[in-house]
Design an enzyme around this catalytic site. Structure first.
Site, PDB file in Angstrom:
ATOM      1  N   SER A 238      -6.569  86.149  10.830  1.00  0.00           N
ATOM      2  CA  SER A 238      -5.067  86.820  10.682  1.00  0.00           C
ATOM      3  C   SER A 238      -4.288  85.740  12.646  1.00  0.00           C
ATOM      4  O   SER A 238      -4.759  84.901  13.408  1.00  0.00           O
ATOM      5  CB  SER A 238      -5.291  88.226  12.131  1.00  0.00           C
ATOM      6  N   LYS A 239      -3.320  86.148  12.652  1.00  0.00           N
ATOM      7  CA  LYS A 239      -2.240  85.284  13.326  1.00  0.00           C
ATOM      8  C   LYS A 239      -2.774  85.223  15.041  1.00  0.00           C
ATOM      9  O   LYS A 239      -2.911  84.524  15.221  1.00  0.00           O
ATOM     10  CB  LYS A 239      -1.135  86.303  13.733  1.00  0.00           C
TER      11      LYS A 239
END
Length: 466
Positions: A238-239
């Site tokens: 994820s980010k």
RNA sequence: GGUCCCAUCGUCUAGUGGUUUAGGACGUCGGCCUCUCACGCCGGUAACACGGGUUCGAAUCCCGUUGGGAUCACCA
């Protein structure tokens, strides 16, 4: 043998991240390898979360990677009529029914289930009511209560699901739009998709989809579920794991083929081979060698692979990729011999194009300032005489080829009795302003006589004015 | 919690019952090369999660344990 038809169906709710790019790649590669068809489909049935900016970002990323499609892009948002038609078929054949349970009721059921036995399932309140179409009613699929549904996965082998674990999932929302599972199946049927390669996170959806195929009387495609890509902490990417969008890697100076190479090798192997060109990938890719376990995204390995690809790419091709980076730094370089000779001095010492661009600036810019370290270390009063003498010597040299320069310096060493390092380092700083650079003869040759002399003079001035 | 998946060096992986003192790559450490930085080259480090079976023989097959992951929406 049937013609393979694969697809990549991103939902446009953000940029294309590396995980998505990888599944796109697997599908694309397989279609290319099998001389099949690769279809691009935009899954934008959720109108609230889909944006055209995301659609464009996805195209941009795909194009940069060199992943092209034979059919599409198709937009699910433009196919609502088709979904309605299929939902009606299901309703007519008794495979689906209207349900008027409110979201609130459902939420309560879910909460209770989670708290007690952990089995979250629609309880079938409306299943046998034979309800007609009403305002706010949803349509549910009437799933079998007993038996098993088996997924013959080409990567994971057979996975058996008890139908009693499945529930009557919604196929049409109360606003009349289709839900994901329905839309994919209808699309895959109507688009002739026969091979579905997608992320591991879809396996639990698959039995529902298989049931839908069967209810619709359509052949079930081959499924292949590829393991997830994990972050450094072994959780789903994820980010917060850093740069994850494909275009971010472009902007950091990665070559598309290096990214491709890395992404495929993460989860697929071909013996001990690590380096692949795009053509080799198309030639060698297969489904059999895709692994079954999740892999951690390793930036260091990507970087090393990028360096390998930079070394393996011919200078004229590298030039095209490098020019934008130079432009960003105010250098308007053009394709051609000069740029290529610049690149030849830099490609073995650059892991990214960004690094290469930084290293190339001094070839183009004359009025650079000297790095503090360079001036302090090498521009001492003691080197003044040497530099002056060297300037004279070079003024008399016509042939600035690397080879000839070497002999010129040999004799210079002989006459002055200086160690080569004592000459090369101050000279390097005079020509580049820095303490590190490509080999000094390479720099001399690329720079040429005129620029060399004027930079030498400038350095002499600088030292005298200290 | 239910369901499902997975398990070889720190990481990506090769390995499909014996040819294995488990190979390669990245990383890391040491060395060589050398005009700087790199490149290159040489060498070191480091793994079959655990426990039971099956077998003459298991990293490879089976079972269990443990650990990790995914998923459980009127998102896709």
């Amino acid at each position: 043998m049937k013609k393979i038809v694969t697809r990549f169906p991103p939902s446009p709710s953000g940029y294309l991240h590396v995980g998505g790019a990888r599944t796109a790649l697997f599908n694309w590669l397989y279609a290319r390898r099998m001389k099949g068809t690769f279809v691009l489909r935009i899954e934008d049935t959720d109108v609230r979360r889909s944006t055209t900016a995301s659609v464009d970002a996805i195209f941009e990323a795909l194009e940069w990677l060199g992943i092209d499609w034979d059919e599409g892009p198709f937009y699910q948002s433009k196919r609502f009529d088709i979904y309605k038609e299929y939902i009606q078929k299901l309703l007519d054949s008794g495979h689906a029914y209207y349900c008027t349970c409110s979201p609130e009721q459902l939420e309560v059921m879910r909460k209770t289930a989670m708290a007690t036995d952990g089995k979250v399932k629609y309880d079938g309140t409306c299943r046998e009511k034979g309800l007609g179409k009403t305002e706010n009613a949803v349509v549910r699929f009437k799933a079998p209560l007993t038996g098993t549904t088996v997924l013959h996965d080409v990567i994971k082998k057979n996975i058996v699901f008890q139908n009693s674990e499945l529930d009557d999932f919604i196929i049409q929302r109360s606003d009349g739009t289709p839900t994901y599972n329905l839309a994919v199946v209808v699309d895959d049927i109507t688009m002739g998709i026969n091979t579905v390669i997608r992320g591991d996170d879809h396996v639990s959806n698959t039995p529902k989809q298989i049931l839908l195929y069967k209810a619709l009387g359509s052949p079930v495609p081959d499924f292949g579920h590829v393991p997830m890509v994990l972050g450094k902490d072994r959780s789903r990417l994820s980010k917060r794991h850093g740069a994850m969008s494909v275009t971010a890697y472009r902007d950091m100076g990665y070559l598309p083929d290096a990214v491709l190479n890395y992404l495929v090798r993460l989860g697929w192997s071909f013996g001990d081979q690590e380096f692949f060109t795009k053509a080799e990938l198309i030639e060698k890719f297969n489904l059999e060698n895709i692994g079954r376990s999740a892999g951690v995204f390793d930036k260091d390995k990507l970087l090393a692979l990028n360096a390998d690809h930079i070394k393996a790419t011919p200078p004229d091709q590298l030039a095209k990729h490098l020019i934008p980076f130079l432009k960003e730094r105010g250098v308007n370089a053009e394709e051609g011999e000069f740029l290529e000779s610049v690149i030849k001095t830099l490609n073995k010492r650059s892991k990214t194009l960004l690094e290469m661009a930084e290293g190339a600036i001094f070839y183009y810019v004359d009025d650079f300032s000297y790095e503090e370290k360079a001036a302090k270390l090498f521009f001492k009063p003691g080197v003044l005489d040497m530099l002056k003498l060297l300037t004279e010597q070079l003024e008399q040299t016509e042939d600035f080829s690397e080879k000839n320069l070497e002999t010129v310096f040999e004799s210079f060493i002989e006459t002055t009795g200086l160690k080569f390092g004592k000459i090369a380092q101050p000279l390097r700083s005079a020509l580049t302003g820095k303490t590190v650079s490509p080999g000094i003869f390479e720099v001399l040759e690329v720079l040429g006589k005129d620029r060399t002399i004027s930079r030498l003079n400038k350095a002499v001035q600088f030292i005298m004015s200290k």
